[in-house]
Motif scaffolding. Structure first.
Motif, mmCIF file in Angstrom:
data_model
loop_
_atom_site.group_PDB
_atom_site.id
_atom_site.type_symbol
_atom_site.label_atom_id
_atom_site.label_comp_id
_atom_site.label_asym_id
_atom_site.label_seq_id
_atom_site.Cartn_x
_atom_site.Cartn_y
_atom_site.Cartn_z
ATOM 1 N N GLY A 42 -8.358 -4.382 8.221
ATOM 2 C CA GLY A 42 -7.756 -4.570 6.904
ATOM 3 C C GLY A 42 -8.726 -5.171 5.909
ATOM 4 N N PHE A 105 -8.002 -4.212 -8.182
ATOM 5 C CA PHE A 105 -9.190 -3.987 -7.384
ATOM 6 C C PHE A 105 -10.167 -3.031 -8.063
ATOM 7 C CE2 PHE A 105 -8.528 -5.922 -3.230
ATOM 8 C CZ PHE A 105 -7.189 -6.265 -3.290
ATOM 9 N N GLY A 106 -11.436 -3.256 -7.796
ATOM 10 C CA GLY A 106 -12.457 -2.285 -8.156
ATOM 11 C C GLY A 106 -12.506 -1.165 -7.118
ATOM 12 N N GLN B 9 -0.890 1.784 13.165
ATOM 13 C CA GLN B 9 -2.216 1.894 12.569
ATOM 14 C C GLN B 9 -2.352 3.209 11.819
ATOM 15 O OE1 GLN B 9 -5.311 1.050 15.368
ATOM 16 N NE2 GLN B 9 -6.949 1.291 13.888
ATOM 17 N N TYR B 36 0.288 -2.673 -0.999
ATOM 18 C CA TYR B 36 -0.756 -2.021 -1.758
ATOM 19 C C TYR B 36 -1.023 -0.639 -1.168
ATOM 20 C CZ TYR B 36 -1.963 -6.127 -4.528
ATOM 21 O OH TYR B 36 -1.936 -7.165 -5.427
ATOM 22 N N GLN B 38 -3.801 2.576 -1.104
ATOM 23 C CA GLN B 38 -5.214 2.883 -1.357
ATOM 24 C C GLN B 38 -5.493 4.347 -1.054
ATOM 25 O OE1 GLN B 38 -8.108 1.004 1.251
ATOM 26 N NE2 GLN B 38 -9.648 0.957 -0.358
ATOM 27 N N GLY B 43 -9.987 1.656 -4.934
ATOM 28 C CA GLY B 43 -9.539 0.359 -4.467
ATOM 29 C C GLY B 43 -8.032 0.347 -4.297
ATOM 30 N N PRO B 44 -7.503 -0.600 -3.526
ATOM 31 C CA PRO B 44 -6.048 -0.703 -3.387
ATOM 32 C C PRO B 44 -5.393 -0.999 -4.731
ATOM 33 C CG PRO B 44 -7.178 -2.022 -1.729
ATOM 34 C CD PRO B 44 -8.209 -1.590 -2.720
ATOM 35 N N LEU B 46 -1.407 -2.174 -6.422
ATOM 36 C CA LEU B 46 -0.060 -2.655 -6.112
ATOM 37 C C LEU B 46 0.945 -1.525 -6.219
ATOM 38 C CD1 LEU B 46 1.800 -5.078 -5.504
ATOM 39 C CD2 LEU B 46 2.045 -5.364 -7.984
ATOM 40 N N PHE B 89 -1.282 -1.140 2.789
ATOM 41 C CA PHE B 89 -1.478 -2.495 3.276
ATOM 42 C C PHE B 89 -0.281 -3.352 2.872
ATOM 43 C CE2 PHE B 89 -5.839 -2.263 4.642
ATOM 44 C CZ PHE B 89 -6.413 -1.295 3.842
ATOM 45 N N THR B 93 1.768 -13.984 0.532
ATOM 46 C CA THR B 93 1.152 -15.165 -0.068
ATOM 47 C C THR B 93 2.203 -16.204 -0.364
ATOM 48 O OG1 THR B 93 -0.347 -15.905 -1.824
ATOM 49 C CG2 THR B 93 1.381 -14.391 -2.445
ATOM 50 N N LEU B 102 -3.997 -13.661 -1.236
ATOM 51 C CA LEU B 102 -3.216 -12.756 -0.406
ATOM 52 C C LEU B 102 -3.772 -12.692 1.009
ATOM 53 C CD1 LEU B 102 -2.771 -9.798 -2.910
ATOM 54 C CD2 LEU B 102 -0.964 -11.276 -2.058
ATOM 55 N N PHE B 104 -3.698 -10.040 4.000
ATOM 56 C CA PHE B 104 -3.390 -8.626 4.182
ATOM 57 C C PHE B 104 -3.177 -8.277 5.647
ATOM 58 C CE2 PHE B 104 -3.930 -6.560 0.112
ATOM 59 C CZ PHE B 104 -4.656 -7.462 -0.619
ATOM 60 N N GLY B 105 -2.318 -7.278 5.870
ATOM 61 C CA GLY B 105 -2.216 -6.653 7.170
ATOM 62 C C GLY B 105 -3.424 -5.747 7.402
ATOM 63 N N THR B 106 -3.475 -5.130 8.569
ATOM 64 C CA THR B 106 -4.636 -4.340 8.958
ATOM 65 C C THR B 106 -4.622 -2.925 8.399
ATOM 66 O OG1 THR B 106 -3.507 -3.864 11.020
ATOM 67 C CG2 THR B 106 -5.142 -5.625 11.060
ATOM 68 N N GLY B 107 -3.520 -2.516 7.778
ATOM 69 C CA GLY B 107 -3.474 -1.212 7.134
ATOM 70 C C GLY B 107 -2.867 -0.125 8.014
#
Lengths: 114, 114
Positions: A42, A105-106, B9, B36, B38, B43-44, B46, B89, B93, B102, B104-107
């Motif tokens: 992540g 995010f970028g 995953q 989020y 991506q 980038g990710p 919201l 993701f 927070t 934040l 984040f989870g692993t996606g």
């Protein structure tokens, strides 16, 4: 339109080199963040900054440093790049309002260290 | 230390089907839970977020379900479309930090097949 830009999309460096990753935001945000993104792990926070010249360590700061001399610019520095720092690096920014938590995010910089 | 656990995953869903991604957390101080999205090369961004004072939030085809007692939340994508193919993701927070740090989870990599 909200914008976070990163200086390079792709970067290839050699082990031991000093590496600078630059991030600029045009939203007058107080907070800026550097993450690295690795498959299966992540987004992990490296450093963040809540004001000019202020910085806080994130979850994985080892091997990195940061600089924030101006509100709009946040730099990530790899003092001596190593192969395990090969990764996607993402910069983000946000406003300091308790009820407004969105991070912008970028596009990311894919760094390869040989 | 993974404070937000995300599964699966990866996920393959047929067009028109329902995509479900799950997240669990341990820290009871978390009180803001965004998702989020991506796309490759970006980038990710919201997608949708929820506070724990409600059990569900819906925006178009995207719904967050929140179970405070179980410390779990999930993203449901109804009528999944090929354009939804992306990495998702979850994050969490505590709202009172002011820095919007934040975790984040692993996606989850979602592929919606045509």
């Amino acid at each position: 339109d909200v914008k976070v830009t990163q200086s390079s999309r792709y970067l290839v460096k050699r082990t031991g080199e000093k590496v600078f990753l630059e991030c600029v935001q045009d939203m007058d945000h107080e907070n800026m963040f550097w993450y690295r993104q690795d498959p299966g792990l992540g987004l992990r926070l490296i450093y963040f900054s809540y004001d000019v010249k202020m910085k806080e360590k994130g979850d994985i700061p080892e091997g990195y440093s940061v600089s924030r001399e101006k509100k709009e610019r946040f730099s990530l520095i790899l003092e001596s790049a190593s192969t395990n720092q090969t990764s996607m690096y993402l910069c983000a920014s946000s406003r300091t309002e308790v009820s407004y938590n969105e991070q912008f995010f970028g596009p990311g910089t894919r760094l390869t260290v040989l | 230390q993974q404070q937000v656990k995300q599964s699966p995953q990866s996920l393959i869903v047929q067009k028109g089907g329902i995509s479900i991604i799950n997240c669990a957390y341990e820290n009871t101080a978390f009180d803001y839970f965004p998702w989020y999205q991506q796309f490759p090369g970006k980038g990710p961004a919201l997608l949708i977020a929820i506070r724990p004072d409600v059990s569900e939030k819906k925006e178009g085809r995207f719904t967050i379900s929140f179970n405070k007692s179980a410390k779990q939340f999930s993203l449901h994508i109804m009528d999944s479309q090929p354009g939804d193919s992306a990495t998702y993701f979850c994050a969490a927070t505590p709202m009172n930090t002011g820095f919007q740090k934040l975790v984040f989870g692993t996606g989850t990599r979602l592929l919606v097949s045509p």
